[in-house]
Design a protein around this motif. Structure first.
Motif, PDB file in Angstrom:
ATOM      1  N   ARG A 162       0.837  -1.194   0.030  1.00 55.51           N
ATOM      2  CA  ARG A 162      -0.190  -0.153   0.022  1.00 55.51           C
ATOM      3  C   ARG A 162       0.875   1.297  -0.038  1.00 55.51           C
ATOM      4  O   ARG A 162       0.665   2.278  -0.705  1.00 55.51           O
ATOM      5  CB  ARG A 162      -0.811   0.048   1.283  1.00 55.51           C
ATOM      6  CG  ARG A 162      -2.027   0.878   1.346  1.00 55.51           C
ATOM      7  CD  ARG A 162      -3.085   0.454   2.362  1.00 55.51           C
ATOM      8  NE  ARG A 162      -2.461  -0.357   3.410  1.00 55.51           N
ATOM      9  CZ  ARG A 162      -2.251   0.459   4.699  1.00 55.51           C
ATOM     10  NH1 ARG A 162      -2.260   1.756   4.661  1.00 55.51           N
ATOM     11  NH2 ARG A 162      -1.729  -0.212   5.758  1.00 55.51           N
ATOM     12  N   ARG A 163       2.143   1.217   0.583  1.00 52.01           N
ATOM     13  CA  ARG A 163       2.990   2.427   0.683  1.00 52.01           C
ATOM     14  C   ARG A 163       4.419   2.102  -0.084  1.00 52.01           C
ATOM     15  O   ARG A 163       4.716   3.172  -0.538  1.00 52.01           O
ATOM     16  CB  ARG A 163       3.341   2.749   2.000  1.00 52.01           C
ATOM     17  CG  ARG A 163       2.102   2.894   2.910  1.00 52.01           C
ATOM     18  CD  ARG A 163       2.244   3.622   4.421  1.00 52.01           C
ATOM     19  NE  ARG A 163       1.201   3.905   4.940  1.00 52.01           N
ATOM     20  CZ  ARG A 163       0.947   3.357   6.051  1.00 52.01           C
ATOM     21  NH1 ARG A 163       1.645   2.462   6.646  1.00 52.01           N
ATOM     22  NH2 ARG A 163      -0.067   3.973   6.851  1.00 52.01           N
ATOM     23  N   LYS A 164       4.749   1.152  -0.400  1.00 54.01           N
ATOM     24  CA  LYS A 164       5.802   1.079  -0.903  1.00 54.01           C
ATOM     25  C   LYS A 164       5.816  -0.006  -2.259  1.00 54.01           C
ATOM     26  O   LYS A 164       5.043  -0.708  -2.288  1.00 54.01           O
ATOM     27  CB  LYS A 164       7.039   0.217  -0.049  1.00 54.01           C
ATOM     28  CG  LYS A 164       7.470   0.760   1.191  1.00 54.01           C
ATOM     29  CD  LYS A 164       8.700   1.395   1.183  1.00 54.01           C
ATOM     30  CE  LYS A 164       8.664   2.064   2.491  1.00 54.01           C
ATOM     31  NZ  LYS A 164      10.332   2.731   2.650  1.00 54.01           N
ATOM     32  N   GLY A 165       6.888   0.158  -3.080  1.00 59.22           N
ATOM     33  CA  GLY A 165       6.727  -0.506  -4.544  1.00 59.22           C
ATOM     34  C   GLY A 165       6.063  -0.001  -5.497  1.00 59.22           C
ATOM     35  O   GLY A 165       5.403   1.127  -5.639  1.00 59.22           O
ATOM     36  N   PRO A 166       6.370  -0.490  -6.754  1.00 63.87           N
ATOM     37  CA  PRO A 166       5.850   0.189  -8.148  1.00 63.87           C
ATOM     38  C   PRO A 166       4.311  -0.068  -8.375  1.00 63.87           C
ATOM     39  O   PRO A 166       3.787   0.551  -9.244  1.00 63.87           O
ATOM     40  CB  PRO A 166       6.478  -0.604  -9.228  1.00 63.87           C
ATOM     41  CG  PRO A 166       6.871  -1.982  -8.532  1.00 63.87           C
ATOM     42  CD  PRO A 166       7.134  -1.595  -7.044  1.00 63.87           C
ATOM     43  N   TYR A 167       3.548  -0.972  -7.554  1.00 63.02           N
ATOM     44  CA  TYR A 167       2.034  -0.988  -7.768  1.00 63.02           C
ATOM     45  C   TYR A 167       1.200  -0.475  -6.553  1.00 63.02           C
ATOM     46  O   TYR A 167       0.120  -0.594  -6.380  1.00 63.02           O
ATOM     47  CB  TYR A 167       1.933  -2.717  -7.635  1.00 63.02           C
ATOM     48  CG  TYR A 167       3.053  -3.126  -8.340  1.00 63.02           C
ATOM     49  CD1 TYR A 167       3.001  -3.147  -9.677  1.00 63.02           C
ATOM     50  CD2 TYR A 167       3.665  -4.296  -7.776  1.00 63.02           C
ATOM     51  CE1 TYR A 167       3.714  -3.930 -10.562  1.00 63.02           C
ATOM     52  CE2 TYR A 167       4.708  -4.786  -8.503  1.00 63.02           C
ATOM     53  CZ  TYR A 167       4.736  -4.757  -9.825  1.00 63.02           C
ATOM     54  OH  TYR A 167       5.600  -5.560 -10.661  1.00 63.02           O
ATOM     55  N   THR A 168       1.847   0.757  -5.867  1.00 64.89           N
ATOM     56  CA  THR A 168       0.998   1.318  -4.895  1.00 64.89           C
ATOM     57  C   THR A 168      -0.217   1.890  -5.394  1.00 64.89           C
ATOM     58  O   THR A 168      -1.412   2.014  -4.554  1.00 64.89           O
ATOM     59  CB  THR A 168       1.839   2.579  -4.233  1.00 64.89           C
ATOM     60  OG1 THR A 168       2.404   3.448  -5.221  1.00 64.89           O
ATOM     61  CG2 THR A 168       2.906   1.660  -3.450  1.00 64.89           C
TER      62      THR A 168
END
Length: 180
Positions: free
Chosen positions: A106-112
């Motif tokens: 939900r907060r990190k990564g390319p798919y937020t």
């Protein structure tokens, strides 16, 4: 300038990869829009990598963007030999193209952008990895509401191999595994 479909950053029109998040860029062979997945979410055309094999570049009159039409075959694998992993939930309009080492959260990564409004998905929920021997894998990252593969709860930090047709559940969101 175009907008990366993964991280929403502006990048140059002639880019093949996003210089912010590393996502391989695909373009619709009909309308020229940038996107992810096998089909364009705008017009349903095939998504192809720029300059891939038998693709010929065409300038789209409506958008001014380069589009890439295939000649007699589907698009080649844009990730250089690694099978393309897509995680999809059409009812939630989620279609992620996996990147090796990418965090799902939900907060990190390319798919937020897909998970930021999903209260049950942890900030750092799971991680995708590609292993040359076992293929695409998923590992839960000590998420609050768990990760399941085909209804089996994953233990934190234990990589589980993903197979075509599997159902991956991130908290309360089910995603179909598509590997091509």
């Amino acid at each position: 300038m175009i907008i990366c479909p993964a991280c929403k950053e502006e990048i140059d029109d002639d880019s093949r990869y996003c210089d912010q998040c590393g996502q391989a860029l695909l373009f619709c062979n009909q309308c020229g829009r940038v996107g992810i997945g096998r089909r364009c979410t705008h017009c349903g055309g095939l998504m192809v990598a720029p300059g891939s094999g038998d693709a010929s570049s065409v300038r789209n009159a409506n958008t001014g963007m380069a589009s890439y039409g295939t000649i007699g075959q589907t698009s080649q694998n844009p990730s250089g030999g690694i099978p393309v992993l897509t995680l999809a939930n059409d009812s939630l309009n989620i279609r992620l193209v996996a990147m090796n080492g990418a965090i799902i959260g939900r907060r990190k990564g390319p798919y937020t952008q897909y998970f930021e409004n999903q209260a049950y998905v942890s900030g750092v929920h799971a991680q995708l990895k590609y292993n040359s021997e076992s293929g695409w894998c998923i590992a839960d990252k000590h998420s609050s509401n768990g990760t399941k593969l085909n209804q089996h709860i994953l233990q934190p930090d234990v990589e589980m191999t993903l197979n075509n047709g599997d159902i991956l559940t991130i908290a309360n969101i089910s995603l179909q595994v598509i590997i091509r």
